[in-house]
Design an enzyme around this catalytic site. Structure first.
Site, mmCIF file in Angstrom:
data_model
loop_
_atom_site.group_PDB
_atom_site.id
_atom_site.type_symbol
_atom_site.label_atom_id
_atom_site.label_comp_id
_atom_site.label_asym_id
_atom_site.label_seq_id
_atom_site.Cartn_x
_atom_site.Cartn_y
_atom_site.Cartn_z
ATOM 1 N N SER A 47 5.876 21.683 43.651
ATOM 2 C CA SER A 47 5.729 22.072 41.957
ATOM 3 C C SER A 47 5.372 21.341 41.579
ATOM 4 O O SER A 47 5.770 20.121 42.148
ATOM 5 C CB SER A 47 6.733 22.433 41.501
ATOM 6 O OG SER A 47 7.469 24.173 41.966
ATOM 7 N N ASP A 67 3.311 24.993 32.123
ATOM 8 C CA ASP A 67 4.502 24.390 32.915
ATOM 9 C C ASP A 67 4.068 23.155 33.414
ATOM 10 O O ASP A 67 3.809 22.700 33.685
ATOM 11 C CB ASP A 67 4.803 25.392 34.134
ATOM 12 C CG ASP A 67 5.650 25.282 34.503
ATOM 13 O OD1 ASP A 67 6.366 23.720 35.020
ATOM 14 O OD2 ASP A 67 6.502 26.065 35.573
ATOM 15 N N HIS A 91 9.216 22.700 34.858
ATOM 16 C CA HIS A 91 10.222 22.846 35.315
ATOM 17 C C HIS A 91 10.865 21.902 35.825
ATOM 18 O O HIS A 91 12.108 22.309 36.481
ATOM 19 C CB HIS A 91 10.719 24.386 36.019
ATOM 20 C CG HIS A 91 9.288 24.292 37.182
ATOM 21 N ND1 HIS A 91 8.154 24.455 37.586
ATOM 22 C CD2 HIS A 91 10.279 23.676 38.510
ATOM 23 C CE1 HIS A 91 8.130 24.110 38.445
ATOM 24 N NE2 HIS A 91 9.083 24.457 39.250
HETATM 25 N N1 ASP Z 1 8.152 26.956 42.399
HETATM 26 C C1 ASP Z 1 8.455 26.351 43.274
HETATM 27 C C2 ASP Z 1 8.548 25.293 42.735
HETATM 28 O O1 ASP Z 1 9.584 24.866 42.069
HETATM 29 C C3 ASP Z 1 7.097 26.846 43.678
HETATM 30 C C4 ASP Z 1 6.679 26.797 44.691
HETATM 31 O O2 ASP Z 1 7.641 27.481 46.027
HETATM 32 O O3 ASP Z 1 5.256 27.786 45.626
HETATM 33 O O4 ASP Z 1 8.652 24.087 43.698
#
Ligand code: ASP
Length: 721
Positions: free
Chosen positions: A655, A224, A88
């Protein structure tokens, strides 16, 4: 009942920890590991010395970690500059290389050799070279009594001098950031590599498996990850993209552990958490999680629905809008989790109790020069005044920033009026630019999306904000349209020159005075103008000065908390600087009688398959995958592990961060948190806050068995522990 009391008790320890509680809470500055955390980390299982984790002089784990772009983390996993981060985090880059015919999102991408790796203009990888506490040089001689504006001016001048000195005669860059609301300052020296190329990424069916439905959720089965490579000049120095650049040689890269994870194992995460607000008072927490977030969730729901309608129309439109949709959905869903988690864990009540303690403590002080005793009362007064403005500013910005038409409307307005006093040729060229901007704009779905979303978004705004902050056109909606927002927007869009390509072209072919008149009277411009006139001079200016005042109050509050909890260690809020957090692999109980295991497996991917939903499409090969053909090193109890959870205190920006075992080897790639646990940005609760990571063995399985990319595997250093 027992459960509730227990949770609350743990909560009271939050922020300022007397280290022995194993809660996983805390985003620690790695420079202080030796003095603050190392002993505790060792007791919990760490097998490294502090200098092996962080050192300004010797190669350490810190040298294997990069800020990936401007909002993620990545880590070096080979001697040839290979980085792993989240799928992502690389998503918009992968999208930018995709077309309907050559769709990397749908098919995945694996460069067969270095020359096939794809450049990504603007993408950078940044190393932290050096970090240092500079509080003394920044603050010495500045009296506490100085007002915030003068204090900031003085500090900024000093920071500029220290920053420049720190990197003079180098290619490095430096920044100095405040911690604890300016109670402390730290210098960070960075080196940025601007040539970062895409090496490999699985198909969306793996990298985004579960999509928005599973986002921020456990159990999770998302692969991911994506691989990139840093390129450098022949001297291993940062260099803009060039065919002559070569793979970068890092000071340090991570070994990858095939040893797997067991419940209770020590884990740590290093990376760049972006922002937390752990010290907010209960008034502020209530304002944000009880009012602002619910309203912003409603606004984004309207936008999501409109984008879904557009994307359903064709594969081209899906490809065009998917990245935008994914990014707006990400916060939308997170906010829902925050609101839920705060409520479920009684975080507000716990804060109120903590404030009670503070009041009691302050009330008993024999001398109180910092006025701690009245501080929380002062906070309440200021938040009472600030709340209506804050809501209007926050929701107004959410709407204006999200509108597809706002950019062209603003650009055209500014560009046209900026050339009023210039030469004829300058004016002609400005009009030419305005016309070509229009040509590009009308090829998008912007008008349809805004026509669909504006009525709903405006209704949410009016519902959640005080009427003194309603824009002037609200009266027109009431008087001329009987409060019907949709009818009002229809009429605006029917009349505006920004919603019809023919009208737009015709308008900008008129004489200057007529164009001027058209712009001045355009109903869409007038909506934006009404909003901006309210937000910019009235709300933002006032909010700015109140926030400055609040910053000073929070600085005092944190100092007071530290005095009150003497002997305990307080960690600073995240601010996109390198942090380390440590915890252990563990499951959790999200609700009564529900117990979540700490890891998921390949079987869960097959179980989740839903043929009619793209996000739950399972790669065909997966359905026929036979365990006995999978190398044993990727298996645990005969199954391929996919993701695991642990109690590491992480946030957005983490992330892509490495999840490391006690030896500092890579066991996972952090990519998310559980839904109830997203509230950890405001208040960490060890019972429900978990970070979600991809198990490195699933990554290896995909590289090996799905991509058959032996040449990538050969670059990696795998260990068995
Ligand atoms: N999914 C979050 C990010 O894109 C990670 C998190 O907030 O734990 O940084």
């Amino acid at each position: 009942m027992y459960q509730m009391v227990y949770r609350t008790t743990v909560f009271m320890l939050a922020l300022c920890l007397s280290i022995p509680v194993w809660s996983g809470e805390g985003m620690w500055l790695p420079i202080h590991l030796d003095s603050l955390n190392h002993k505790d980390m060792k007791e919990k299982g760490l097998m490294l010395d502090a200098v092996e984790i962080f050192s300004n002089t010797h190669p350490s784990l810190k040298d294997a970690i990069v800020m990936f772009g401007n909002g993620c983390t990545g880590e070096l996993i080979s001697a040839e500059g290979l980085i792993v981060t989240n799928y992502h985090c690389g998503y918009s880059r992968i999208q930018s290389h995709s077309t309907v015919e050559n769709n990397l999102l749908a098919d995945g991408f694996w460069a067969q050799a270095n020359p096939e790796e794809l450049p990504n203009p603007g993408l950078t990888a940044t190393f932290l070279v050096h970090m240092e506490r500079v509080t003394g040089s920044v603050l010495t001689g500045i009296p506490d009594s100085l007002n915030e504006t003068d204090r900031n001016n003085l500090i900024n001048q000093r920071i500029e001098v220290i920053r420049k000195e720190a990197v003079s005669d180098t290619f490095l860059h430096a920044e100095i950031k405040p911690f604890y609301f300016g109670r402390e300052y730290y210098l960070f020296v960075y080196e940025t590599y601007p040539d970062v190329r895409l090496v490999g990424a699985p198909a969306e069916t793996i990298g985004r498996f579960g999509g928005d439905e599973d986002n921020w959720m456990w159990p999770r089965h998302t692969g991911d990850f994506a691989l990139f490579r840093i390129y450098a000049d022949k001297n291993n120095r940062p260099a803009d993209y060039s065919q002559d650049n070569v793979p970068f040689t890092p000071r340090k890269y991570l070994n990858i552990s095939l040893g797997g994870v067991q419940e209770g194992d020590y884990t740590m995460v290093m990376g760049y958490p972006g922002r937390t607000d752990q010290y907010l008072t209960s008034d502020a927490l209530e304002m944000i999680t009880g009012k602002s977030l619910p309203a912003k969730i409603a606004i984004r729901t309207v936008r999501r629905n409109a984008l879904e309608t557009v994307m359903e129309q064709s594969p081209e439109l899906r490809l065009k809008y998917i990245s935008k949709y994914v990014s707006l959905s990400n916060s939308w869903k997170k906010w829902i989790g925050v609101v839920k988690g705060i409520r479920q864990s009684h975080a507000l009540e716990a804060k109120i109790r903590q404030e009670e303690d503070f009041r009691n403590w302050a009330g008993k002080l024999t001398s109180d020069p910092a006025c701690y005793a009245s501080l929380l009362g002062d906070f309440s007064i200021i938040y009472d005044e600030l709340e209506p403005m804050f809501l209007a500013g926050d929701l107004g910005a959410e709407i204006l920033n999200s509108l597809e038409t706002s950019r062209i409307v603003n650009d055209v307005h500014d560009r046209f009026f900026a050339t009023m006093d210039s030469s004829k040729s300058a004016k002609l060229s400005a009009i030419g630019n305005i016309k070509s901007q229009g040509n590009a704009f009308f090829r998008t779905e912007a008008v349809a999306i805004d026509r669909n979303t504006l009525p709903g978004m405006l209704e949410v705004y009016m519902k959640y904000t005080d009427s003194i902050y309603h824009p002037a056109f609200k009266r027109q909606i009431a008087d001329d349209f009987h409060g019907n927002y949709a009818a009002f927007i229809e009429s605006v869009f029917d009349e505006s020159i920004f919603t019809d390509s023919v009208k737009y072209r015709k308008a900008f072919s008129m004489s200057e005075s007529k164009i001027r008149k058209k712009i001045m009277n355009d109903p869409l411009i007038s909506i934006y103008r009404d909003f901006s006139e309210l937000l910019v001079p009235i709300i933002y200016g006032r909010l700015d000065s109140m926030n400055r005042k609040l910053n000073g109050m929070y600085r005092r509050y944190v100092s007071g908390l530290m005095e009150m909890k003497a002997g305990k260690t307080c960690y600073p809020d995240a601010n996109f600087t390198m942090r380390l957090t440590y915890g252990k692999v563990e499951g959790y109980e999200p609700a009564d009688a529900v117990n979540y295991s700490y890891y998921t497996t390949f079987d869960g991917i097959l179980e989740k398959e839903k043929l009619e939903i793209a996000d739950y499409k399972v790669p065909e090969d997966f359905k026929t995958e036979r365990t006995d053909s999978i190398p044993a090193s990727y298996l645990t109890d005969g199954r391929v592990p996919v993701c695991f959870i642990a109690s590491n205190h992480t946030s957005g920006g983490n992330s892509g961060s490495p999840v490391l075992n006690a030896k500092g080897d890579l066991i996972g790639i952090n990519f998310d948190r559980n839904w109830e646990g997203t509230m950890s940005d405001y208040a960490y609760n060890p019972d429900i806050c978990r970070n979600i990571s991809l198990d490195v063995r699933y990554m290896l399985f995909v590289i090996d068995q799905v991509a058959n990319a032996d040449w990538i595997l050969n670059e990696l250093t795998l260990t068995n522990q």
